[in-house]
Design a protein around this motif. Structure first.
Motif: not given
Length: 857
Positions: A467-486
């Motif tokens: 939509r225009g303007g200067q916007v800082v895009i946050p980084a892709v967050p890290h999922l719980p390490s070591g396939d914790l959910l799996t």
């Protein structure tokens, strides 16, 4: 110089503070301060060793001070002794205190035994036949220390200065036989060992006080459930515990209170459920976790950096195409009446007009309509030729390739944005899955929610950028390490598959354990200040304990004992052998079993015995008494202070020969030290008097009497009549005669006869003692009937005159006595005082002449 070399070499091996102390003790420097040393050792102070040289050691001079007893007075509540009595002692020579049995003599001896040096002590009791007194037994001890008179109130204080006086009685003698005792003689230079041991003991005493103070400030650590890691940590808390270890033990995870509550609720739930229901729950939980895992993986792809790059590239391409179209329109429509043809606003208006024309105004016709009757879809006026031409040119522009590329590029951007808009980051089923997971794993739930929140922020930022303007895009967050959910899904599924009665109980225990562990961590976190304080206290205590180890005296004692053994034992054993031989003891010697507190220990033993046996079970009662005395006399021999010795009935059970030996030995000691003897034995009094005369030693008589009314402990400066020797009896008779001469003028006949009869009876007894001591005892050894041939010549000198004087005088005394009934035919008249004086002078002259017979020729 061997002994000095040994001491100096050994001193160099000691701890630095002990080397410094040894130097001060040997050279007479500033007295080491035990309290200061204790503080220094506890604080880790560095001491500079001082080298001890042979010249620094003390020489072989008399050590200590001479202590002599002067009196025991103000006696109070001691046995049945009359309160306020005073018993004095001569500071020189030998003082012999005579008293019959039950006279109170032993009470005075017990007082001295309490205050001087004795191997065995015993309580001094009050009169047990009287009501209990609120006062304690007490007495004033007056004594002399190297010429300075001092006083000490016994029972209120224990004066160390009086410990220089030695004491002996049967109990002390028995202790010498049955116990190990310290060798009292040692070279003066070995005193540094004693003083170093005393210093170590004093330093250790201060360190013990510091340890007690440290114990009093012990910090109470928090109570946590047993079996937890925190409990193990607190139980092993020590001076070595580091701040890093405390940090770990006191660290708590975020949201710990909520987690503990969740676990507590879970524990309650588990305890209230059954394995089947739990299995169903675990399976449902696994499905929810799998859903959440899939959703997060989808978001990671849908909002990845690749999507970000695609969107950015589409936006850039659309911008480039639009710029090109704008340039084209500017060149084509520069002459138009209104500017902005081809702009975004203009194109929006064109598209709106087109849609309106094709849908409403001219359906079925291509926009723009330029027929003769067509009107403008905006102003609804008929189109002129100029207007038709302008619309045609505009239409052609819009169908141009440049414009078409710009529109197509923008459409691709909008498609990507639309796909982003359709992404439901926090879908309803995801929210439900998180709520389910939170009940069993709040920490993982918290982390998943944080990831979802980050995805929401990233999505919004991507859309906002289109939509225009200067916007800082946050980084892709890290999922719980070591396939914790799996892994959590797998664990949950396994738990569900294995859930049985036993495994279910383990699950309950696991939940309870996790809750206990977290509660323990929370408690430790709250008590961190106390834990750090206790570690500091334990650290201080460890330093004090380490310092205390530096005061151990075993090594000092061992060296002192070794040196004493090397340089002392033969000297002491030789003297003991001499003393034993004089007391007719054979086959006894001294053994040296070891050392205690720097002192070499000794104990009498049988010489060349073939079988093991206690010496007390082999020797007779008299021999045991002699052995105890031999030990005491050996100690006295090596007492260089020349302090007083006190003996209470020392010759009990000894035969006459040994008594004579003891008397002569005591009088030998009395040449240069004070000797005090308590005895009830009249014969021994005579032996001591005779030995004192032979040794030219001052003999001081003292008596303790029991009065007719039962009063005991009454002190006299002279012996009673039965204890007096010939000289004393003659002196007593002379004084008593002088009294009769002074007072007889006021007496009646009966009183005069009674006084004269008493005086005559004592004169008769004096004759008997003169014959016994000055004639018979010089020829026949008393108690053994052994004839002394060298003294037999004394009988030759006894003349007819000596015999007649004795017979006549003894006969006259008999007629004056009241012990026989007088004949009525004979008128017996009491002698005059002048006759009595003549009789006394005859007896005195006879004694003075006969006692020298044995020395003539």
């Amino acid at each position: 110089m061997a002994l000095q070399n040994e001491i100096v070499a050994w001193a160099s091996t000691r701890l630095a503070w002990q080397q410094q102390a040894l130097y001060q003790l040997a050279t007479g420097g500033p007295e080491p301060d035990p309290a200061s040393i204790a503080r220094g050792l506890a604080e880790g102070k560095e001491y500079t060793p001082q080298t001890l040289a042979e010249a620094d050691l003390p020489g072989e001079t008399s050590s200590g001070v001479c202590v002599r007893l002067l009196s025991v007075s103000l006696v109070k509540c001691v046995n049945a002794i009359r309160n306020g009595e005073c018993l004095t002692f001569s500071p020189a020579g030998i003082t012999v205190v005579y008293g019959d049995n039950a006279s109170g003599k032993s009470g005075y001896a017990r007082i001295l035994k309490q205050v001087v040096r004795a191997r065995v002590r015993e309580d001094v009791l009050p009169d047990v036949f009287q009501d209990q007194s609120p006062d304690c037994p007490s007495a004033l001890i007056t004594y002399d220390v190297s010429g300075a008179e001092q006083r000490s109130i016994w029972s209120q204080t224990q004066n160390p200065g009086l410990r220089g006086v030695g004491f002996y009685d049967d109990a002390c003698g028995a202790a010498y036989i049955t116990r190990e005792t310290a060798v009292t003689y040692r070279p003066s230079m070995l005193v540094v060992f004693d003083r170093l041991i005393d210093l170590c003991d004093a330093v250790r005493s201060h360190l013990d006080d510091m340890l007690a103070d440290n114990d009093r400030v012990k910090i109470m650590l928090p109570t946590v459930p047993e079996g937890t890691g925190t409990s193990t940590f607190l139980n092993k808390l020590s001076a070595a515990t580091t701040m890093a270890e405390i940090d770990v033990a006191c660290a708590i995870p975020e949201g710990i209170d909520a987690t503990i509550k969740t676990l507590a609720d879970e524990e309650v739930r588990l305890r209230a459920t059954d394995p089947l229901r739990e299995r169903v729950r675990l399976m449902g939980l696994g499905e929810k976790i799998a859903l959440l895992d899939d959703h997060l993986a989808t978001l990671q792809t849908a909002l990845s950096d690749d999507v970000d790059r695609q969107l950015a590239a589409a936006q850039a391409l659309a911008a480039d195409h639009r710029a090109a179209a704008t340039i084209a329109s500017s060149a084509s429509f520069r002459g138009e009446p209104l500017s902005g043809v081809g702009s975004t606003m203009w194109r929006a208006m064109w598209e709106a007009a087109r849609r309106y024309a094709e849908a409403e105004a001219y359906p079925g016709r291509e926009f723009p309509g330029t027929g003769a009757n067509d009107r403008c879809v905006l102003c609804q006026q008929k189109l002129s030729d100029e207007a038709n031409d302008r619309l045609y040119r505009f239409h052609r522009f819009m169908r141009d390739d440049t414009e078409r590329q710009a529109i197509e590029s923008q459409r691709r951007v909008e498609e990507i944005v639309e796909r982003l808009a359709r992404i439901d980051v926090e879908a309803a089923n995801v929210v439900v899955a998180l709520a389910t997971l939170e009940g069993s794993d709040p920490d993982l739930t918290l982390r998943c929610r944080a990831v979802l929140s980050a995805f929401v922020s990233r999505k919004d930022a991507l859309v906002q950028r289109t939509r225009g303007g200067q916007v800082v895009i946050p980084a892709v967050p890290h999922l719980p390490s070591g396939d914790l959910l799996t892994a959590r899904v797998d664990a949950t599924e396994r738990a569900a598959a294995l859930t049985g009665q036993r495994d279910f109980a383990a699950s309950v225990s696991e939940v309870a354990g996790k809750r206990a562990e977290l509660e323990a961590q929370r408690t430790a976190n709250a008590a961190r200040h106390a834990i750090e304080g206790e570690v500091r206290r334990l650290s201080a205590r460890a330093k004090i304990e380490a310092a205390r180890k530096q005061t151990d005296t075993k090594i000092i004692t061992r060296k002192s004992t070794d040196l004493s053994s090397d340089f002392v034992t033969d000297v002491v054993r030789d003297q003991f052998t001499r003393e034993s031989h004089d007391l007719k003891l054979h086959r006894v010697t001294l053994a040296y079993p070891g050392g205690k507190k720097g002192q070499l220990m000794q104990k009498p033993s049988l010489l060349a015995a073939k079988q093991a046996a206690e010496i007390a079970s082999v020797l007779s009662e008299g021999e045991q008494t002699a052995l105890g005395l031999a030990g005491f006399l050996t100690e006295t021999h090596f007492d260089n202070t020349k302090s007083a010795i006190v003996l209470d009935d020392p010759v009990t059970s000894l035969d006459h020969v040994r008594r004579d030996s003891v008397a002569r030995r005591l009088c030998a000691f009395a040449r240069d030290r004070q000797v005090i003897v308590f005895t009830h034995d009249l014969t021994f009094v005579g032996d001591l008097r005779k030995a004192a005369e032979e040794a030219n030693v001052e003999f001081t008589p003292r008596a303790v009497e029991r009065q007719p009314d039962g009063t005991v402990g009454v002190c006299r400066d002279q012996y009673p009549w039965k204890a007096k020797d010939s000289k004393e009896r003659l002196a007593h008779l002379r004084v008593d005669l002088q009294r009769i001469e002074r007072e007889c003028s006021g007496w009646d006949e009966a009183t005069y006869e009674r006084e004269v009869a008493d005086w005559a009876g004592k004169l008769s007894e004096t004759w008997e003692r003169l014959i016994n001591l000055e004639v018979v005892s010089k020829v026949v050894e008393r108690g053994t009937f052994e004839v002394r041939p060298r003294m037999f010549r004394a009988l030759v000198y006894i003349s007819e005159k000596d015999n007649n004087e004795f017979q006549q005088s003894y006969g006259r005394c008999t007629t004056w006595l009241r012990r026989h009934d007088k004949s009525p035919d004979r008128n017996c008249v009491a002698p005059s005082t002048s006759e009595m004086r003549e009789e006394w002078e005859l007896v005195h002259s006879w004694w003075d002449r006969v006692r020298r017979y044995g020395n003539d020729g």
